[in-house]
Design an enzyme around this catalytic site. Structure first.
Site, mmCIF file in Angstrom:
data_model
loop_
_atom_site.group_PDB
_atom_site.id
_atom_site.type_symbol
_atom_site.label_atom_id
_atom_site.label_comp_id
_atom_site.label_asym_id
_atom_site.label_seq_id
_atom_site.Cartn_x
_atom_site.Cartn_y
_atom_site.Cartn_z
ATOM 1 N N THR A 119 -40.868 14.047 -18.407
ATOM 2 C CA THR A 119 -40.730 15.454 -18.215
ATOM 3 C C THR A 119 -41.852 15.485 -17.199
ATOM 4 O OG1 THR A 119 -42.080 16.382 -20.112
ATOM 5 C CG2 THR A 119 -39.518 16.163 -20.292
ATOM 6 N N HIS A 120 -41.860 16.452 -16.183
ATOM 7 C CA HIS A 120 -42.805 16.758 -15.152
ATOM 8 C C HIS A 120 -43.363 15.334 -14.579
ATOM 9 C CE1 HIS A 120 -43.254 20.600 -17.265
ATOM 10 N NE2 HIS A 120 -43.009 20.033 -18.422
ATOM 11 N N SER B 171 -41.393 -5.494 5.812
ATOM 12 C CA SER B 171 -42.108 -4.739 6.549
ATOM 13 C C SER B 171 -42.549 -5.658 7.908
ATOM 14 C CB SER B 171 -43.427 -4.349 5.970
ATOM 15 O OG SER B 171 -44.483 -4.017 6.879
ATOM 16 N N ASN C 186 -2.311 26.092 16.624
ATOM 17 C CA ASN C 186 -3.054 26.816 15.634
ATOM 18 C C ASN C 186 -2.869 26.242 14.370
ATOM 19 O OD1 ASN C 186 -4.390 28.027 17.597
ATOM 20 N ND2 ASN C 186 -3.480 30.144 17.108
ATOM 21 N N ASN D 154 -39.241 -2.900 0.975
ATOM 22 C CA ASN D 154 -38.893 -1.721 1.103
ATOM 23 C C ASN D 154 -37.654 -1.245 0.650
ATOM 24 O OD1 ASN D 154 -41.556 -0.947 2.017
ATOM 25 N ND2 ASN D 154 -41.002 -1.447 4.110
ATOM 26 N N GLN E 254 -12.902 25.300 16.513
ATOM 27 C CA GLN E 254 -13.050 23.983 17.049
ATOM 28 C C GLN E 254 -14.311 23.353 16.657
ATOM 29 O OE1 GLN E 254 -11.115 22.926 20.738
ATOM 30 N NE2 GLN E 254 -13.304 22.463 21.488
ATOM 31 N N LYS F 46 -15.130 20.841 13.018
ATOM 32 C CA LYS F 46 -14.855 19.229 12.536
ATOM 33 C C LYS F 46 -16.076 18.628 12.738
ATOM 34 C CE LYS F 46 -10.500 20.311 14.977
ATOM 35 N NZ LYS F 46 -10.924 21.443 15.201
ATOM 36 N N GLU G 70 -33.815 5.246 0.241
ATOM 37 C CA GLU G 70 -34.561 6.260 1.071
ATOM 38 C C GLU G 70 -33.493 6.918 2.030
ATOM 39 O OE1 GLU G 70 -38.649 5.050 2.293
ATOM 40 O OE2 GLU G 70 -37.584 3.271 1.846
ATOM 41 N N LYS H 274 -44.469 -6.730 1.634
ATOM 42 C CA LYS H 274 -43.533 -5.447 1.220
ATOM 43 C C LYS H 274 -42.255 -5.740 1.099
ATOM 44 C CE LYS H 274 -44.716 -1.393 1.691
ATOM 45 N NZ LYS H 274 -44.943 -0.414 2.534
ATOM 46 N N SER I 151 -12.634 18.964 23.273
ATOM 47 C CA SER I 151 -12.885 18.381 22.043
ATOM 48 C C SER I 151 -12.271 16.988 21.618
ATOM 49 C CB SER I 151 -12.441 19.482 21.132
ATOM 50 O OG SER I 151 -11.084 19.505 21.172
ATOM 51 N N TYR J 41 -6.750 33.090 14.314
ATOM 52 C CA TYR J 41 -7.673 31.896 14.976
ATOM 53 C C TYR J 41 -8.425 32.418 16.035
ATOM 54 C CZ TYR J 41 -8.738 27.628 17.498
ATOM 55 O OH TYR J 41 -9.126 26.442 18.081
HETATM 56 N N1 ARG Z 1 -8.889 22.095 19.715
HETATM 57 C C1 ARG Z 1 -8.392 23.276 18.956
HETATM 58 C C2 ARG Z 1 -9.436 23.404 17.946
HETATM 59 O O1 ARG Z 1 -9.732 22.527 17.328
HETATM 60 C C3 ARG Z 1 -6.947 23.297 18.616
HETATM 61 C C4 ARG Z 1 -6.457 24.548 18.426
HETATM 62 C C5 ARG Z 1 -6.414 25.360 19.792
HETATM 63 N N2 ARG Z 1 -5.689 26.485 19.770
HETATM 64 C C6 ARG Z 1 -5.913 27.687 20.717
HETATM 65 N N3 ARG Z 1 -5.184 28.607 20.612
HETATM 66 N N4 ARG Z 1 -6.735 27.391 21.951
HETATM 67 O O2 ARG Z 1 -9.563 24.265 17.139
#
Ligand code: ARG
Length: 455
Positions: A152-153, A274, A107, A282, A319, A322, A287, A280, A20, A314
């Site tokens: 409206t509409h 354009s 964790n 734009n 993971q 994110k 958008e 044009k 990660s 956990y």
């Molecule tokens: N890279 C992990 C995450 O984003 C960190 C936590 C990992 N914990 C574990 N017990 N393997 O969640």
């Protein structure tokens, strides 16, 4: 069997799915802040020595500088941000680096880092929303009596003021800001010290680390602390609603800048030409802001689905929390900035707006209201009489205020020339003085109260 980049076998495949660091390196600053708070606390509780704490802080500062300078040796073998930083710390300071992880786990570490990152963005969005509201209030101030058609509409309904229209969005964005503020109070508790899931036998001080990291208090349940991600979901849901509002305003900008409407003009700063049609201009920025809601709402869906089947505490599934959040928040940050820029940049085309405001018998309701107020006619009857007069005007191809008094009297003999005082779009908007209504006076009052609130 293990084709392509996984030719090296199960080891490479495991690394590829497990790694990660490519994205969670964005948590580096938070990870270092968390480690400093944790090591300070360990020393204060005599769990590590002051010398070890100092060495840890020095090492972390060097690491921070390396990351900022782009010289940090990122390693995929070391999986994630936590292990990358910890391994580097051991390289730098030796044994003391190995004491940092006492009484904590990845964790609670990742839960803390991610909370800090989300909190920072929730604060950023509140500030960006304030800037956007300021831009809207400025436009409202400059256009308190700029008349435009209200719809409206998407059909011309009644004249409104451009300032009133701007302030409608100020209200929406203020609610978005309040949603982020509300989310902030709930997310601002510290998971640090929950350790892997059950707490720890070391005499740690969770109040101390919570305070050092700007949290209001430590989270009360260690299982919850390492497994909760509703803080991210809540922020994403506030982001989704906010992006929906941005998208609606973007849609109006797209419509308003079209050749058919020509209600506003944007400068070259927020439009593009354009490559083939030289005439044009734009509204690409609008958008793209309109489109961003897709990935933001998608992120909410993605994370909800990741979380929905997870038992406590956990699981590595988490993971996957994110990337959607990073992507969605980058999009919202950009969208809010672009929208504040566009709102400040736009110039309403007053002549065109006034002309459009008078079209399509937009003051028909004013005529009906005049009949009710001056002739004591029941509204339903007045509605019917007005309909007949509108049909007459339509037949003659004129607006209501251009219809002859005699023609109106042929439908309702008691109508007097006073009627012309209410048939222009300006008169119509000016008469709407009920609380929250569109009259220029109301808009000016609202602008004053917004400006007081914003300072
Ligand atoms: N890279 C992990 C995450 O984003 C960190 C936590 C990992 N914990 C574990 N017990 N393997 O969640």
């Amino acid at each position: 069997m293990w084709g392509g980049r996984f030719a090296a076998g199960p080891g490479a495949l495991m690394q590829a799915i497990n790694v990660s660091i490519g994205f969670d390196r964005r948590l580096a600053a938070q990870d270092i802040a968390g480690s400093k708070a944790h090591s300070d606390m360990l020393a204060a509780q005599s769990i590590i020595t002051a010398e070890d704490r100092d060495a840890i802080h020095m090492g972390l500062d060097e690491i921070k500088a390396e990351i900022e300078a782009g010289t940090f040796p990122w390693s995929e073998e070391l999986e994630d941000i936590h292990l990358n930083i910890e391994a580097r710390l051991k390289d730098k300071i030796g044994e003391a680096g190995g004491r940092l992880h006492t009484g904590r786990s990845r964790n609670d570490q990742v839960a803390t880092d991610f909370r800090l990152w989300v909190r920072e963005h929730v604060e950023l969005f509140q500030n960006q929303l304030t800037a956007l509201i300021e831009a809207l209030v400025e436009q409202a101030d400059a256009n308190a009596d700029t008349i435009m058609p209200g719809f409206t509409h998407l059909q011309s309904a009644q004249p409104v003021t451009f300032g009133h229209h701007m302030l409608a969005y100020a209200e929406m964005f203020a609610r978005d800001r309040a949603r982020f503020a509300d989310c902030h109070t709930r997310l601002n508790e510290s998971p640090l010290g929950a350790a892997a899931l059950a707490g720890t036998p070391y005499p740690i001080d969770r109040e101390m680390t919570a305070k050092a990291l700007g949290f209001s208090r430590p989270m009360a349940n260690s299982l919850d602390a390492v497994s909760a991600r509703d803080f991210a979901l809540e922020a994403l849901s506030a982001a989704t609603i906010c992006a929906t509002h941005l998208s609606r305003l973007s849609e109006e900008i797209v419509i308003w800048t079209s050749a058919q409407f020509q209600f506003i003009k944007l400068t070259d700063a927020f439009t593009t030409g354009s490559s083939i049609m030289p005439q044009k201009r734009n509204p690409d920025a609008a958008e793209l802001v309109r489109a961003k809601v897709g990935r933001i709402m998608g992120a909410f869906t993605a994370l909800s689905i990741v979380m929905k089947g997870l038992p406590l505490a956990y699981s590595k599934d988490m993971q996957e929390d994110k990337e959607p959040v990073f992507d969605a928040f980058d999009a919202l940050e950009l969208g809010l900035a672009a929208m504040a820029g566009m709102v400040a940049d736009m110039t309403p085309n007053k002549e065109r707006l006034a002309e459009a405001a008078g079209a399509a018998f937009s003051t028909a309701t004013d005529l009906a209201d005049w009949l009710v107020m001056n002739l004591n006619m029941p509204f339903r009857d007045a509605h019917h009489v007005t309909g007949t007069i509108v049909a007459l005007a339509e037949k003659q191809g004129v607006t209501l205020d251009a219809l002859a008094l005699a023609d109106m009297r042929s439908v309702e003999p008691r109508i007097t020339s006073d009627i012309f005082n209410v048939l222009t779009p300006l008169a119509s908007a000016t008469s709407r003085t009920s609380y929250g209504g569109t009259s220029p006076d109301n808009v000016r009052q609202q602008v004053t109260s917004w400006k007081a609130k914003l300072t």
